[in-house]
Design a protein around this motif. Sequence first.
Motif, short mmCIF file in Angstrom:
data_model
loop_
_atom_site.label_atom_id
_atom_site.label_comp_id
_atom_site.label_asym_id
_atom_site.label_seq_id
_atom_site.Cartn_x
_atom_site.Cartn_y
_atom_site.Cartn_z
N PRO A 55 -5.08 14.72 42.03
CA PRO A 55 -4.94 14.73 40.57
C PRO A 55 -6.27 14.82 39.83
N LEU A 56 -7.40 14.52 40.51
CA LEU A 56 -8.72 14.58 39.87
C LEU A 56 -9.36 15.96 39.95
N GLY A 57 -8.80 16.88 40.71
CA GLY A 57 -9.39 18.21 40.83
C GLY A 57 -9.51 18.89 39.48
N GLY A 58 -10.55 19.68 39.30
CA GLY A 58 -10.77 20.30 37.99
C GLY A 58 -11.14 19.25 36.97
N LEU A 59 -12.16 18.47 37.26
CA LEU A 59 -12.54 17.29 36.50
C LEU A 59 -13.55 17.59 35.40
N TYR A 60 -13.28 17.07 34.22
CA TYR A 60 -14.23 17.10 33.11
C TYR A 60 -14.39 15.66 32.64
N MET A 61 -15.63 15.17 32.66
CA MET A 61 -15.92 13.79 32.25
C MET A 61 -17.07 13.83 31.26
#
Length: 182
Positions: A55-61
């Motif tokens: 679920p964290l793939g393609g992460l923008y923080m």
Amino acid sequence: MALKEVYDYFHSYDKQTYQVVACMGNEPSEKDVKDFESQYKIKLPAEFREFTMSPLGGLYMEVREEIWPRAKQYDIGPFWSFCRGIIVYGIADEIPDFLDIRKKTKELHDDGFTDYIPFLSIVGNGDEIFCFDKDNNIVLLDYYTTGEAVPVEGTFSDCLMKQIEELEERKNMKIRGEDKSN
């Protein structure tokens, strides 16, 4: 599991400080990942494959705007004061272009950097990008200025956690006003 520290971090990160967006619920399938690998004749590191299919793939923080306002045109400050977030490229369907590893890889390859697969960049640093080289070693590629790739020690999760820690340090420096001239 090497990714445990990353997953643990995101289960308890400070939601008041950081805005985090990921593919949650739109994870790529094994076929999606294999199609990407086949297109570029590579095999992604197992740890990255697991992360990108989570679920964290393609992460923008990014540090929230109210804590770290975005720079305005002609703002001046130390370089670090513009680096307010992290991007981990992903393969999810309907992923925004700026997070899509397929688009970022094509861009790099079109620019002649065909030995690299980009996986992580720092928001505000348009010159450098973390990549896997043809042997799945991690390098920091200065693709905009020098074209040099500097080896980076460790695994994908080591690299990601180090970038999160450095973002935390920059955020604290920003809060303390260390980006202001004396």
